[in-house]
Motif scaffolding. Sequence first.
Motif, PDB file in Angstrom:
ATOM      1  N   MET A  55       0.834  -1.205   0.000  1.00  0.00           N
ATOM      2  CA  MET A  55       0.000   0.000   0.000  1.00  0.00           C
ATOM      3  C   MET A  55       0.867   1.252   0.000  1.00  0.00           C
ATOM      4  SD  MET A  55      -2.182   1.893   2.840  1.00  0.00           S
ATOM      5  CE  MET A  55      -0.635   2.634   3.234  1.00  0.00           C
ATOM      6  N   TYR A  56       1.890   1.279   0.845  1.00  0.00           N
ATOM      7  CA  TYR A  56       2.772   2.441   0.908  1.00  0.00           C
ATOM      8  C   TYR A  56       3.655   2.565  -0.336  1.00  0.00           C
ATOM      9  CZ  TYR A  56       1.821   4.051   5.668  1.00  0.00           C
ATOM     10  OH  TYR A  56       1.244   4.584   6.789  1.00  0.00           O
ATOM     11  N   LEU A  60      -0.141   7.699  -5.002  1.00  0.00           N
ATOM     12  CA  LEU A  60      -1.358   8.349  -4.529  1.00  0.00           C
ATOM     13  C   LEU A  60      -1.862   9.400  -5.509  1.00  0.00           C
ATOM     14  CD1 LEU A  60      -1.019   8.915  -0.686  1.00  0.00           C
ATOM     15  CD2 LEU A  60      -2.615   7.463  -1.905  1.00  0.00           C
ATOM     16  N   THR A  69       4.253   8.168  -0.070  1.00  0.00           N
ATOM     17  CA  THR A  69       4.494   6.778  -0.431  1.00  0.00           C
ATOM     18  C   THR A  69       5.913   6.668  -0.983  1.00  0.00           C
ATOM     19  OG1 THR A  69       3.738   6.934  -2.739  1.00  0.00           O
ATOM     20  CG2 THR A  69       2.051   6.511  -1.044  1.00  0.00           C
ATOM     21  N   THR A 101      -3.700  -5.931   1.075  1.00  0.00           N
ATOM     22  CA  THR A 101      -3.418  -4.551   0.677  1.00  0.00           C
ATOM     23  C   THR A 101      -4.661  -3.687   0.864  1.00  0.00           C
ATOM     24  OG1 THR A 101      -1.774  -5.376  -0.895  1.00  0.00           O
ATOM     25  CG2 THR A 101      -2.502  -3.099  -1.177  1.00  0.00           C
ATOM     26  N   ALA A 102      -5.829  -4.204   0.500  1.00  0.00           N
ATOM     27  CA  ALA A 102      -7.079  -3.465   0.734  1.00  0.00           C
ATOM     28  C   ALA A 102      -7.263  -3.226   2.228  1.00  0.00           C
ATOM     29  CB  ALA A 102      -8.265  -4.238   0.153  1.00  0.00           C
ATOM     30  N   TRP A 105      -5.243  -0.287   3.220  1.00  0.00           N
ATOM     31  CA  TRP A 105      -5.886   0.983   2.843  1.00  0.00           C
ATOM     32  C   TRP A 105      -6.960   1.351   3.861  1.00  0.00           C
ATOM     33  CZ3 TRP A 105      -3.811   4.247  -0.406  1.00  0.00           C
ATOM     34  CH2 TRP A 105      -3.072   3.795  -1.501  1.00  0.00           C
ATOM     35  N   ALA A 109      -7.103   4.443   6.536  1.00  0.00           N
ATOM     36  CA  ALA A 109      -8.243   5.361   6.480  1.00  0.00           C
ATOM     37  C   ALA A 109      -8.801   5.598   7.882  1.00  0.00           C
ATOM     38  CB  ALA A 109      -9.331   4.814   5.554  1.00  0.00           C
ATOM     39  N   PHE A 139      -8.520   6.983   0.535  1.00  0.00           N
ATOM     40  CA  PHE A 139      -7.983   5.700   0.986  1.00  0.00           C
ATOM     41  C   PHE A 139      -9.054   4.612   0.949  1.00  0.00           C
ATOM     42  CE2 PHE A 139      -3.586   6.006   2.660  1.00  0.00           C
ATOM     43  CZ  PHE A 139      -3.327   7.296   2.236  1.00  0.00           C
ATOM     44  N   HIS A 142      -9.366   3.559  -2.652  1.00  0.00           N
ATOM     45  CA  HIS A 142      -8.230   2.707  -3.034  1.00  0.00           C
ATOM     46  C   HIS A 142      -8.430   1.286  -2.499  1.00  0.00           C
ATOM     47  CE1 HIS A 142      -5.154   5.039  -5.152  1.00  0.00           C
ATOM     48  NE2 HIS A 142      -5.487   6.072  -4.402  1.00  0.00           N
ATOM     49  N   GLY A 143      -8.918   1.173  -1.277  1.00  0.00           N
ATOM     50  CA  GLY A 143      -9.183  -0.150  -0.699  1.00  0.00           C
ATOM     51  C   GLY A 143     -10.234  -0.898  -1.491  1.00  0.00           C
ATOM     52  N   THR A 146      -8.819  -1.939  -4.850  1.00  0.00           N
ATOM     53  CA  THR A 146      -7.878  -3.054  -4.681  1.00  0.00           C
ATOM     54  C   THR A 146      -8.627  -4.370  -4.521  1.00  0.00           C
ATOM     55  OG1 THR A 146      -6.247  -1.582  -3.679  1.00  0.00           O
ATOM     56  CG2 THR A 146      -5.981  -3.936  -3.264  1.00  0.00           C
TER      57      THR A 146
END
Length: 150
Positions: A55-56, A60, A69, A101-102, A105, A109, A139, A142-143, A146
């Motif tokens: 994730m990092y 972004l 990141t 990874t989700a 995120w 968040a 975020f 993004h989750g 993903t």
Amino acid sequence: ALGRSLPGSPAPTVIHGDYRLDNVLLGEDDRIKAVLDWEMSTLGDPLTDLGLLVMYSARLELTGSPVSTTAGAAGHPAPAELIERYAAGSGRDTSAISWYTAFAWFKLAVILEGIHYRYTLGQTVGPGFDRIGALVPVFIQHGLTTLQEG
């Protein structure tokens, strides 16, 4: 994709909980010499640390974001390479890494929302905290993305 169950977990191991480039010291040979900032460590699934690292490592694409990141860091591996190298070095199955990874995120968040709430109460001050609240929906999206791509 959103209705998936939790992936099967290996035996619990010590996990860092905030594993990212900012929390490691590198030697002159570019090898990790120390891992810092262990206050979020616990026992759990080691893929949560990999998911957070991935994730990092994502871009972004947010100008002036107070959350950085490693996507643009010179020499830092791309997410796919991180996953491949982790799988090769650990022997662990990383096929469910999109779920982890989700989760990363979503975890961040929640942390950002807590920071934003403290900021609105005047309990968190400093540059960039006024922009934290706007990152929460980014975020979360993004989750969700993903999860859908995984």
